[in-house]
Design a protein around this motif. Structure first.
Motif, short mmCIF file in Angstrom:
data_model
loop_
_atom_site.label_atom_id
_atom_site.label_comp_id
_atom_site.label_asym_id
_atom_site.label_seq_id
_atom_site.Cartn_x
_atom_site.Cartn_y
_atom_site.Cartn_z
N ALA A 30 31.64 33.37 4.25
CA ALA A 30 31.04 32.84 5.47
C ALA A 30 29.77 33.56 5.90
N ALA A 31 29.51 34.76 5.38
CA ALA A 31 28.33 35.51 5.80
C ALA A 31 27.07 34.70 5.52
N SER A 32 26.17 34.72 6.49
CA SER A 32 24.91 33.99 6.37
C SER A 32 23.74 34.94 6.34
N ALA A 33 22.67 34.57 5.65
CA ALA A 33 21.48 35.40 5.55
C ALA A 33 20.97 35.76 6.94
N PRO A 34 20.54 37.02 7.11
CA PRO A 34 20.29 38.02 6.08
C PRO A 34 21.47 38.92 5.75
N LEU A 35 22.69 38.55 6.16
CA LEU A 35 23.87 39.34 5.81
C LEU A 35 24.56 38.74 4.59
N SER A 36 25.21 39.62 3.83
CA SER A 36 25.96 39.18 2.66
C SER A 36 27.04 40.21 2.36
N THR A 298 23.57 48.90 5.38
CA THR A 298 24.98 48.60 5.60
C THR A 298 25.25 48.38 7.08
N VAL A 299 25.89 47.26 7.37
CA VAL A 299 26.25 46.90 8.74
C VAL A 299 27.74 47.18 8.95
N TYR A 300 28.04 47.95 9.99
CA TYR A 300 29.42 48.25 10.37
C TYR A 300 29.78 47.37 11.58
N VAL A 301 30.90 46.67 11.50
CA VAL A 301 31.37 45.85 12.62
C VAL A 301 32.82 46.21 12.90
N LEU A 302 33.10 46.66 14.13
CA LEU A 302 34.46 46.94 14.54
C LEU A 302 35.06 45.73 15.22
N SER A 303 36.33 45.46 14.93
CA SER A 303 37.08 44.40 15.60
C SER A 303 38.33 45.00 16.22
N ALA A 304 38.54 44.72 17.51
CA ALA A 304 39.68 45.29 18.22
C ALA A 304 40.89 44.37 18.27
N ALA A 305 40.74 43.13 17.85
CA ALA A 305 41.85 42.15 17.84
C ALA A 305 42.44 41.94 19.23
N TRP A 306 41.60 42.06 20.27
CA TRP A 306 42.11 41.82 21.62
C TRP A 306 42.66 40.40 21.78
N ASN A 307 42.01 39.44 21.20
CA ASN A 307 42.38 38.04 21.40
C ASN A 307 43.35 37.50 20.35
N THR A 308 43.57 38.26 19.27
CA THR A 308 44.44 37.79 18.20
C THR A 308 45.71 38.61 18.08
N ALA A 309 45.65 39.90 18.50
CA ALA A 309 46.81 40.81 18.39
C ALA A 309 47.33 40.88 16.97
N GLU A 310 46.40 40.86 16.00
CA GLU A 310 46.83 40.85 14.60
C GLU A 310 46.25 41.99 13.78
N ASP A 311 44.94 42.11 13.71
CA ASP A 311 44.36 43.00 12.71
C ASP A 311 43.08 43.67 13.20
N PRO A 312 43.17 44.75 13.99
CA PRO A 312 41.96 45.51 14.29
C PRO A 312 41.44 46.13 13.00
N ASN A 313 40.13 46.03 12.78
CA ASN A 313 39.63 46.46 11.48
C ASN A 313 38.17 46.87 11.53
N LEU A 314 37.70 47.33 10.39
CA LEU A 314 36.28 47.63 10.17
C LEU A 314 35.78 46.72 9.06
N VAL A 315 34.77 45.92 9.38
CA VAL A 315 34.13 45.05 8.39
C VAL A 315 32.77 45.64 8.04
N LEU A 316 32.45 45.69 6.79
CA LEU A 316 31.14 46.10 6.32
C LEU A 316 30.42 44.91 5.71
N ALA A 317 29.12 44.87 5.87
CA ALA A 317 28.30 43.82 5.26
C ALA A 317 26.96 44.41 4.87
N ARG A 318 26.22 43.70 4.07
CA ARG A 318 24.93 44.15 3.60
C ARG A 318 23.82 43.36 4.31
#
Length: 321
Positions: A30-36, A298-318
């Motif tokens: 799903a990542a769109s330019a300029p991210l991949s 490198t792009v770091y994105v934190l997700s807290a899963a406040w609205n999903t209560a499933e998977d707080p995580n760290l996503v990396l992208a270029r």
């Protein structure tokens, strides 16, 4: 900061993710330019309150993260290993009077060149709410009190003037605090900072002679010039139409930035002219993204899963340069 959510004990108990389990890169489409090359690099344990709220990076790519509900400051290695650096004291009343949320939480964080960490703690109590500091290898200490009826949220450091700027999402104020500590003073009370039902001014960055801010309720990106005498200039709306906008990071291309959109589970690319497009989505692993940082491409994105209560995580992208 995030949309208001009550996470049930049953939902938490159903989680099976181990704390900071490192995965082999999982590439999404799903990542769109300029991210991949978006991939989940680490999972965090929601049952332990490890909801990542804000991030600051060291030159070697280590991430310093606030785990909001756990009241913790953590270091996350480039490989995804988590080391807890500090757990802040729980308020005597359990934090039930924390404005808007009802629980104590560690929020914004920034890192000085010497490795000193500055971060925010909101508890609804006068003895703990405020700006905290921790030197490398040291213990956390509060260096400035903030109003207990406010919610300190975003934090930005102007290293040149040794000034910290603090976003109060409930009172709609940007506070100013010297890095040596002391009394907080209201730097900007512009109406554009005010909440509209839940939380107002949220993420903060110092960039090209101005303090930039987001307003979660109003979905806006604001620019407030810093005058020669240090006072705040007039707040200017630079982008809108992004409800749920949280923290953000500049890409290094003028005023272009990447913004975390908490409610929609998206990251938006916002151009200098205010136009914006979606570049990451839940298909990339986002679950209530809260903050963004860049280290090289490198792009770091934190997700807290406040609205999903499933998977707080760290996503990396270029990020394509």
């Amino acid at each position: 900061m995030f949309k208001k959510l009550s996470i049930s004990a049953a939902a938490v108990g159903a989680l099976v993710a181990a704390a900071a389990t490192v995965l082999s890169p999982v590439h999404a489409s799903a990542a769109s330019a300029p991210l991949s090359d978006a991939r989940i690099a680490a999972h965090f344990d929601l049952a332990q309150g490890r909801t990542p709220e804000n991030i600051a990076l060291a030159p070697d790519g280590r991430a310093y993260v606030t785990f909001a509900k756990a009241r913790q400051i953590a270091e996350v290695s480039p490989e995804g290993t988590v080391r807890i650096l500090a757990t802040l004291p729980e308020p005597a009343d359990g934090g039930v009077h924390t404005p808007a949320l009802g629980f104590p939480l560690t929020v914004g964080i920034t890192r000085a060149h010497d490795g000193t960490l500055y971060f925010l703690y909101a508890t609804g109590t006068a003895d703990l709410t405020g700006v905290w500091r921790m030197s490398p290898g040291g213990r956390p200490e509060r260096i400035a009190a903030l109003p207990a009826d406010g919610l300190p949220n975003g934090l930005a450091l102007d290293a040149r003037t040794r000034t910290l700027y603090v976003a109060d999402s409930v009172r709609g104020i940007i506070w100013k605090v010297p890095t040596i500590g002391g009394t907080a003073t209201a730097w900007s009370t512009a109406p554009a900072l005010a909440p509209n039902g839940f939380l107002g001014v949220n993420g903060l960055k110092v960039h090209n002679g101005a303090v930039w801010a987001t307003n979660l309720d109003r979905g806006t990106v604001l620019r407030i010039p810093v005058r020669r005498d240090g006072r705040a200039g007039e707040a200017q709306t630079r982008a809108d139409g992004m409800p749920g906008i949280d923290d953000f990071a500049f890409t290094g291309r003028g005023d272009q930035l990447l913004a975390a959109l908490d409610g929609p589970n998206e990251v938006a690319l916002v151009q200098g002219d205010g136009s914006h497009s979606t570049v990451l989505t839940s298909a990339d692993g986002l679950q209530s993204p809260t903050s963004i940082a860049l280290h090289g491409d490198t792009v770091y994105v934190l997700s807290a899963a406040w609205n999903t209560a499933e998977d707080p995580n760290l996503v990396l992208a270029r990020l394509a340069r």
